[in-house]
Design a protein around this motif. Structure first.
Motif, short mmCIF file in Angstrom:
data_model
loop_
_atom_site.label_atom_id
_atom_site.label_comp_id
_atom_site.label_asym_id
_atom_site.label_seq_id
_atom_site.Cartn_x
_atom_site.Cartn_y
_atom_site.Cartn_z
N ILE A 1 34.40 10.76 70.14
CA ILE A 1 35.88 10.19 69.79
C ILE A 1 35.78 10.41 68.30
O ILE A 1 35.00 9.65 67.64
CB ILE A 1 35.94 8.89 70.41
CG1 ILE A 1 36.02 9.10 71.91
CG2 ILE A 1 37.43 8.36 70.13
CD1 ILE A 1 36.35 7.79 72.77
N VAL B 1 41.88 -2.53 75.89
CA VAL B 1 41.45 -1.78 76.86
C VAL B 1 40.17 -1.47 77.01
O VAL B 1 39.51 -1.50 78.21
CB VAL B 1 42.29 -0.46 77.34
CG1 VAL B 1 43.47 -0.50 77.38
CG2 VAL B 1 41.77 0.40 76.06
N CYS B 2 39.51 -1.67 76.11
CA CYS B 2 37.96 -1.21 75.90
C CYS B 2 37.20 -2.63 76.30
O CYS B 2 36.34 -2.64 77.15
CB CYS B 2 37.61 -0.71 74.47
SG CYS B 2 35.56 -0.28 74.45
N ARG C 1 36.95 -2.90 80.02
CA ARG C 1 36.07 -2.12 80.64
C ARG C 1 34.80 -2.76 81.03
O ARG C 1 33.89 -2.39 81.73
CB ARG C 1 35.84 -0.68 79.96
CG ARG C 1 36.98 0.13 79.68
CD ARG C 1 37.17 0.78 80.72
NE ARG C 1 38.80 1.05 81.04
CZ ARG C 1 39.07 1.86 81.94
NH1 ARG C 1 38.23 2.75 82.62
NH2 ARG C 1 40.46 2.03 82.11
N ASN D 1 32.01 -2.68 79.07
CA ASN D 1 30.95 -2.02 78.57
C ASN D 1 29.85 -2.58 77.56
O ASN D 1 30.37 -3.54 76.73
CB ASN D 1 31.24 -0.48 77.79
CG ASN D 1 31.78 0.29 79.00
OD1 ASN D 1 31.10 0.60 80.17
ND2 ASN D 1 33.10 1.18 78.70
N PHE E 1 29.20 -1.61 74.72
CA PHE E 1 29.41 -1.40 73.38
C PHE E 1 30.96 -1.53 73.56
O PHE E 1 31.75 -1.72 74.43
CB PHE E 1 29.36 0.13 73.09
CG PHE E 1 29.90 1.11 74.12
CD1 PHE E 1 29.17 1.44 75.10
CD2 PHE E 1 31.07 1.78 73.91
CE1 PHE E 1 29.55 2.25 76.14
CE2 PHE E 1 31.66 2.42 75.15
CZ PHE E 1 30.92 2.75 76.06
N LEU F 1 35.12 -1.41 71.16
CA LEU F 1 36.04 -1.19 69.95
C LEU F 1 36.25 -2.60 69.48
O LEU F 1 36.58 -3.62 70.14
CB LEU F 1 37.30 -0.65 70.69
CG LEU F 1 37.13 0.85 70.56
CD1 LEU F 1 38.42 1.39 71.36
CD2 LEU F 1 36.98 1.63 69.28
N PHE G 1 33.64 1.48 66.40
CA PHE G 1 32.98 1.44 67.44
C PHE G 1 31.73 0.62 67.48
O PHE G 1 30.74 1.14 66.61
CB PHE G 1 32.62 2.76 67.83
CG PHE G 1 33.78 3.56 68.25
CD1 PHE G 1 34.42 3.64 69.57
CD2 PHE G 1 34.45 4.52 67.33
CE1 PHE G 1 35.60 4.25 69.60
CE2 PHE G 1 35.70 4.97 67.37
CZ PHE G 1 36.15 5.33 68.93
N CYS H 1 32.22 7.47 77.99
CA CYS H 1 33.39 7.27 77.30
C CYS H 1 34.20 8.45 77.79
O CYS H 1 35.53 8.59 77.75
CB CYS H 1 33.42 7.36 75.74
SG CYS H 1 32.93 5.85 75.18
N CYS I 1 35.76 7.72 80.83
CA CYS I 1 36.81 6.14 80.76
C CYS I 1 38.06 6.74 79.98
O CYS I 1 39.24 6.69 80.76
CB CYS I 1 36.15 5.23 79.85
SG CYS I 1 37.21 4.06 79.28
N ARG I 2 38.03 7.39 78.88
CA ARG I 2 39.29 7.79 78.16
C ARG I 2 40.26 6.76 78.01
O ARG I 2 41.49 7.04 77.23
CB ARG I 2 39.96 9.01 78.99
CG ARG I 2 39.31 10.14 79.20
CD ARG I 2 40.07 11.28 79.46
NE ARG I 2 41.41 11.76 78.79
CZ ARG I 2 41.32 12.43 77.87
NH1 ARG I 2 40.29 13.33 78.00
NH2 ARG I 2 41.95 12.87 76.83
N ALA I 3 39.98 5.36 78.15
CA ALA I 3 41.10 4.26 78.19
C ALA I 3 41.75 4.23 76.69
O ALA I 3 43.03 4.05 76.37
CB ALA I 3 40.51 3.09 78.65
N CYS I 4 40.77 4.28 75.79
CA CYS I 4 41.28 3.84 74.22
C CYS I 4 42.19 5.26 73.82
O CYS I 4 43.13 5.07 73.08
CB CYS I 4 40.37 3.74 73.53
SG CYS I 4 39.00 5.07 73.18
S1 SF4 Z 1 36.62 5.69 76.06
FE1 SF4 Z 1 37.30 4.16 74.67
S2 SF4 Z 1 37.86 2.35 75.81
FE2 SF4 Z 1 36.63 3.75 76.97
S3 SF4 Z 1 34.64 2.67 76.87
FE3 SF4 Z 1 34.75 4.52 75.44
S4 SF4 Z 1 35.46 3.35 73.28
FE4 SF4 Z 1 35.63 1.96 75.14
#
Ligand code: SF4
Ligand code: SF4
Ligand code: FES
Length: 235
Positions: A146, A162-163, A166, A168, A170, A172, A185, A197, A200-203
């Motif tokens: 990313i 949003v991260c 999740r 995780n 790790f 943000l 990150f 990630c 996921c794509r959430a961020c």
């Molecule tokens: S894609 Fe973004 S929101 Fe999802 S886990 Fe990775 S850093 Fe966090």
């Protein structure tokens, strides 16, 4: 116990479930209030963008609608001169570090800044408005897949929120202070981060301005923009 509240917004009576914020109540009823740092269901909105101001009868001065619970009998005004002036001021601050190069941006035509600029009848860039870039690299590539572009980021915090959810190992987070605040990150060098990630794509998907993107998708996009430019020149 009543589970609905009825309020008046810009002369229109609306009913919403008790506990709804004024911002959500308005948005759910087709009354647009500019907003960037709020997400549906946030328990503690950061109220940092200062765009969602409204006036409420009986309250002193404009208040952020994302932090205000709708109350029975409340009378709200979303479009007074004072509200609009303050929203314009907040917007100008937010875009002061923005490069304003929408043509090549992946968020072009779906960017919240473009939508808010149109709503407030403001240009994204003017000759009078000084462009003040942050004292950080234009593109940060610390994450395995990313990329982050600090001069597009409006520090809304949606990606951090949003991260975090999740769960995780790790995450943000914000780093630095004041004008040079950026998103970083933490722990992204750990094994399995890239796959997690990509799933996921959430961020990336929640960022309202295209400051976060997958490196390969961004490269592909930039190649297409360049190719389009070449075709226009040849024609
Ligand atoms: S894609 Fe973004 S929101 Fe999802 S886990 Fe990775 S850093 Fe966090
Ligand atoms: S990267 Fe995007 S989502 Fe994250 S704080 Fe910046 S503008 Fe908001
Ligand atoms: S959405 Fe309310 S302050 Fe940003």
């Amino acid at each position: 116990m009543r589970n609905k509240v009825t309020m008046t917004v810009d002369g229109l009576e609306i009913s919403v479930p008790a506990g709804t914020t004024v911002l959500d109540a308005c948005l759910d009823n087709g009354i647009y209030i500019p907003n960037l740092c709020h997400l549906d269901g946030m328990e503690h909105p950061p109220a940092s963008c200062r765009l969602c101001l409204v006036e409420v009868d009986g309250m002193r001065g404009p208040v952020t609608s994302c932090t205000l619970a709708a109350v029975d009998g409340m009378v709200v005004h979303t479009n007074t001169d004072e509200v609009r002036e303050l929203q314009k001021l907040a917007f100008r601050m937010l875009v002061s570090c923005n490069q304003g190069n929408c043509r090549v941006c992946m968020a072009n035509k779906r960017c919240d800044l473009q939508q808010i600029a149109k709503f407030l009848h403001l240009p994204l860039r003017t000759k009078q408005m000084r462009h003040i870039p942050k004292d950080v690299p234009e593109v940060l590539t610390d994450h395995p897949c990313i990329v982050y572009e600090p001069n597009k980021c409006v520090l809304c915090g949606r990606c951090v929120y949003v991260c975090e959810r999740r769960g995780n190992p790790f995450s943000l987070s914000f780093a630095n202070r004041g004008f040079n605040t950026i998103v970083t990150f933490f722990g992204s060098e750990a094994e399995g981060v890239e796959d997690a990630c990509r799933d996921c794509r959430a961020c990336v998907d929640i960022c309202p301005v295209g400051a976060l993107s997958f490196a390969d998708e961004r490269e592909r996009h930039l190649r297409l923009v360049e190719a389009g430019k070449g075709r226009r020149k040849a024609g």
